[in-house]
Design a protein around this motif. Sequence first.
Motif, PDB file in Angstrom:
ATOM      1  N   PHE A  52      76.536  38.749  33.278  1.00  0.00           N
ATOM      2  CA  PHE A  52      76.732  37.931  32.352  1.00  0.00           C
ATOM      3  C   PHE A  52      75.030  37.610  30.994  1.00  0.00           C
ATOM      4  O   PHE A  52      74.657  37.785  30.475  1.00  0.00           O
ATOM      5  CB  PHE A  52      76.483  36.495  32.862  1.00  0.00           C
ATOM      6  N   GLU A  53      74.157  38.984  32.365  1.00  0.00           N
ATOM      7  CA  GLU A  53      72.867  38.301  31.894  1.00  0.00           C
ATOM      8  C   GLU A  53      72.234  40.156  31.536  1.00  0.00           C
ATOM      9  O   GLU A  53      72.695  40.342  32.417  1.00  0.00           O
ATOM     10  CB  GLU A  53      71.662  37.581  32.585  1.00  0.00           C
ATOM     11  N   ASN A  54      71.722  40.508  30.529  1.00  0.00           N
ATOM     12  CA  ASN A  54      71.045  41.841  30.508  1.00  0.00           C
ATOM     13  C   ASN A  54      69.612  42.091  30.697  1.00  0.00           C
ATOM     14  O   ASN A  54      69.270  40.811  30.709  1.00  0.00           O
ATOM     15  CB  ASN A  54      70.802  42.338  29.014  1.00  0.00           C
ATOM     16  N   ALA A  55      69.418  42.249  31.698  1.00  0.00           N
ATOM     17  CA  ALA A  55      67.809  43.007  32.319  1.00  0.00           C
ATOM     18  C   ALA A  55      67.767  44.444  32.199  1.00  0.00           C
ATOM     19  O   ALA A  55      68.734  45.075  32.808  1.00  0.00           O
ATOM     20  CB  ALA A  55      68.046  41.497  34.102  1.00  0.00           C
ATOM     21  N   TYR A  56      66.498  44.189  32.343  1.00  0.00           N
ATOM     22  CA  TYR A  56      65.491  45.589  32.411  1.00  0.00           C
ATOM     23  C   TYR A  56      64.605  45.781  32.779  1.00  0.00           C
ATOM     24  O   TYR A  56      63.919  44.831  32.203  1.00  0.00           O
ATOM     25  CB  TYR A  56      65.963  46.314  30.449  1.00  0.00           C
ATOM     26  N   GLN A  57      63.704  46.893  33.313  1.00  0.00           N
ATOM     27  CA  GLN A  57      63.328  46.671  33.981  1.00  0.00           C
ATOM     28  C   GLN A  57      61.713  48.104  32.936  1.00  0.00           C
ATOM     29  O   GLN A  57      63.105  48.503  31.833  1.00  0.00           O
ATOM     30  CB  GLN A  57      62.564  47.259  35.532  1.00  0.00           C
ATOM     31  N   VAL A  58      61.154  47.743  32.733  1.00  0.00           N
ATOM     32  CA  VAL A  58      59.755  48.612  31.821  1.00  0.00           C
ATOM     33  C   VAL A  58      59.034  49.920  32.668  1.00  0.00           C
ATOM     34  O   VAL A  58      58.330  48.388  33.309  1.00  0.00           O
ATOM     35  CB  VAL A  58      59.508  47.513  30.764  1.00  0.00           C
ATOM     36  N   TYR A  59      59.204  51.435  32.682  1.00  0.00           N
ATOM     37  CA  TYR A  59      57.741  51.632  32.793  1.00  0.00           C
ATOM     38  C   TYR A  59      56.472  51.949  32.138  1.00  0.00           C
ATOM     39  O   TYR A  59      57.388  52.284  31.039  1.00  0.00           O
ATOM     40  CB  TYR A  59      58.331  52.580  34.181  1.00  0.00           C
ATOM     41  N   GLY A  60      55.954  52.204  32.717  1.00  0.00           N
ATOM     42  CA  GLY A  60      54.717  52.869  31.659  1.00  0.00           C
ATOM     43  C   GLY A  60      54.737  54.156  31.690  1.00  0.00           C
ATOM     44  O   GLY A  60      55.657  55.224  32.120  1.00  0.00           O
ATOM     45  N   GLU A  61      54.429  54.954  30.970  1.00  0.00           N
ATOM     46  CA  GLU A  61      53.947  56.552  31.160  1.00  0.00           C
ATOM     47  C   GLU A  61      54.227  57.146  32.687  1.00  0.00           C
ATOM     48  O   GLU A  61      54.136  58.912  32.318  1.00  0.00           O
ATOM     49  CB  GLU A  61      53.658  57.071  29.903  1.00  0.00           C
ATOM     50  N   ASN A  62      53.385  56.620  33.016  1.00  0.00           N
ATOM     51  CA  ASN A  62      53.190  57.473  34.677  1.00  0.00           C
ATOM     52  C   ASN A  62      54.171  57.218  35.483  1.00  0.00           C
ATOM     53  O   ASN A  62      54.066  57.351  37.013  1.00  0.00           O
ATOM     54  CB  ASN A  62      51.585  56.839  34.647  1.00  0.00           C
ATOM     55  N   GLY A  63      54.994  55.866  35.041  1.00  0.00           N
ATOM     56  CA  GLY A  63      56.216  55.337  36.054  1.00  0.00           C
ATOM     57  C   GLY A  63      56.077  54.374  36.920  1.00  0.00           C
ATOM     58  O   GLY A  63      56.330  53.673  37.582  1.00  0.00           O
ATOM     59  N   GLU A  64      54.504  54.365  36.834  1.00  0.00           N
ATOM     60  CA  GLU A  64      54.054  52.577  36.752  1.00  0.00           C
ATOM     61  C   GLU A  64      55.202  51.375  36.233  1.00  0.00           C
ATOM     62  O   GLU A  64      54.627  50.920  35.042  1.00  0.00           O
ATOM     63  CB  GLU A  64      52.941  52.156  36.536  1.00  0.00           C
TER      64      GLU A  64
END
Length: 196
Positions: free
Chosen positions: A22-34
């Motif tokens: 039902f709801e879209n969800a995304y995790q966001v990481y920085g350039e070093n994988g954090e």
Amino acid sequence: MESTFFNGNTYFIDEKVNMFKFENAYQVYGENGELIGAIKQKLTTGQKMLRLFLKKPMLPFLLEIRNANDGLEGTISRGWTFWMSKIVIADASGAPIGVIKQKFKFFKPTFTIFSDANMQLAQITGDWKAWNFVIKDANQAPIGAISKKWAGAVKELFTTADKYNVTISGDVTDKKSKAVIISAAITIDMVLKESK
């Protein structure tokens, strides 16, 4: 304390799939994988019901951009739409900072990004099937890219198809413009999947 979410130039987006979708969800990481934050769709019970009966590209949506401490960084929203989408990007206080207008050509979607003063900031074009997009400024000079190809520290983290990266040129220094362009880039996955 000033936000650092939009300080980077490389973002890795990882879609979190849930069973009922039902709801879209995304995790966001920085350039070093954090892990630097997440993008979460907010739906009312009524909106969830409508999604069972109406096509998703017609329906309004609201996405919240949150940092790693769950603090609100901004929102991405769209009202009811029947042909060309208009997506509004707002800052954490709810003030509009930009607009995305989308057009669909055959497998060549185009997203034009405007500032809150209706000045064109950038345009995102590319190949939907190959998932390869170029971000260009108002003068058509390349300033970034969206792709499913990456290397380096985060390569091990991302092995499936629902992950991609967004890179923005260091030449884009205005914080508000950068926030609008990045918000547009990380919204493409959801908008294009809804339009299938």
